[in-house]
Write a protein that holds these residues in place. Structure first.
Motif, short mmCIF file in Angstrom:
data_model
loop_
_atom_site.label_atom_id
_atom_site.label_comp_id
_atom_site.label_asym_id
_atom_site.label_seq_id
_atom_site.Cartn_x
_atom_site.Cartn_y
_atom_site.Cartn_z
N ARG A 1 35.16 -0.98 105.49
CA ARG A 1 36.23 -0.85 106.46
C ARG A 1 37.55 -0.68 105.76
O ARG A 1 37.72 -1.07 104.60
N GLN A 2 38.49 -0.09 106.48
CA GLN A 2 39.84 0.08 105.96
C GLN A 2 40.84 -0.34 107.02
O GLN A 2 41.07 0.39 108.00
N PRO A 3 41.44 -1.53 106.85
CA PRO A 3 42.47 -1.96 107.79
C PRO A 3 43.70 -1.08 107.67
O PRO A 3 43.92 -0.45 106.61
N PRO A 4 44.54 -1.03 108.68
CA PRO A 4 45.73 -0.20 108.62
C PRO A 4 46.64 -0.61 107.47
O PRO A 4 46.96 -1.78 107.30
N THR B 1 40.80 -5.67 112.67
CA THR B 1 41.11 -4.31 113.12
C THR B 1 41.08 -3.36 111.93
O THR B 1 41.73 -3.62 110.90
N ALA B 2 40.32 -2.30 112.06
CA ALA B 2 40.15 -1.39 110.92
C ALA B 2 39.38 -0.15 111.37
O ALA B 2 38.81 -0.13 112.47
N VAL B 3 39.34 0.84 110.50
CA VAL B 3 38.38 1.92 110.65
C VAL B 3 37.13 1.49 109.89
O VAL B 3 37.21 1.13 108.71
N TYR B 4 36.02 1.47 110.57
CA TYR B 4 34.75 1.04 109.99
C TYR B 4 33.90 2.26 109.64
O TYR B 4 33.77 3.19 110.44
#
Length: 128
Positions: free
Chosen positions: A40-43, A92-95
């Motif tokens: 994942r990449q959090p904002p 919250t992130a892009v998974y």
């Protein structure tokens, strides 16, 4: 050509469980010697490896998320699933789901070059 596709809700309420499924096509998740991974990449932050399930159904979870994370698989559907419980807005992130052709022996196991196939990523927001 191997393809991975994430699916799941884009919005999860705090304290609930985030569940995402990765559907794999073009190759079996039981094939030696692959590691089917969630990242994942959090904002505004770097990529983070959450964990993986390997070709033999062994699992590994990031120490930072151990206790909240479960990764399982359904070989009949060629899918693997992430469950992350007790989520907070910090989740919250892009998974992403991805395939690693080898185990990671370096410090940064989220480095992109370690993975040969990636899903497109799915945004998950934790909010009430």
């Amino acid at each position: 050509q191997v393809q991975l596709q994430e699916s799941g809700p884009g919005l999860v309420e705090p304290s609930q469980t985030l569940s995402l499924t990765c559907t794999v096509s073009g190759g079996s998740i039981t094939t030696n010697f692959y590691y089917w991974t969630w990242l994942r990449q959090p904002p505004g932050k770097g990529m983070e490896r959450i964990g993986y399930i390997d070709y033999s159904d062994n699992t590994y979870y990031s120490p930072a998320l151990t206790g909240r994370t479960t990764i399982s698989r359904d070989t009949s559907k060629n899918q693997f699933t992430l469950h992350l419980n007790s989520v907070t807005p910090e989740d919250t992130a892009v998974y992403y789901c991805a395939r690693a052709p080898a185990p990671c022996y370096i410090e940064d196991c989220a480095a992109r070059w370690l993975y040969d196939y990636w899903g497109q990523g799915t945004q998950v927001t934790v909010s009430s």
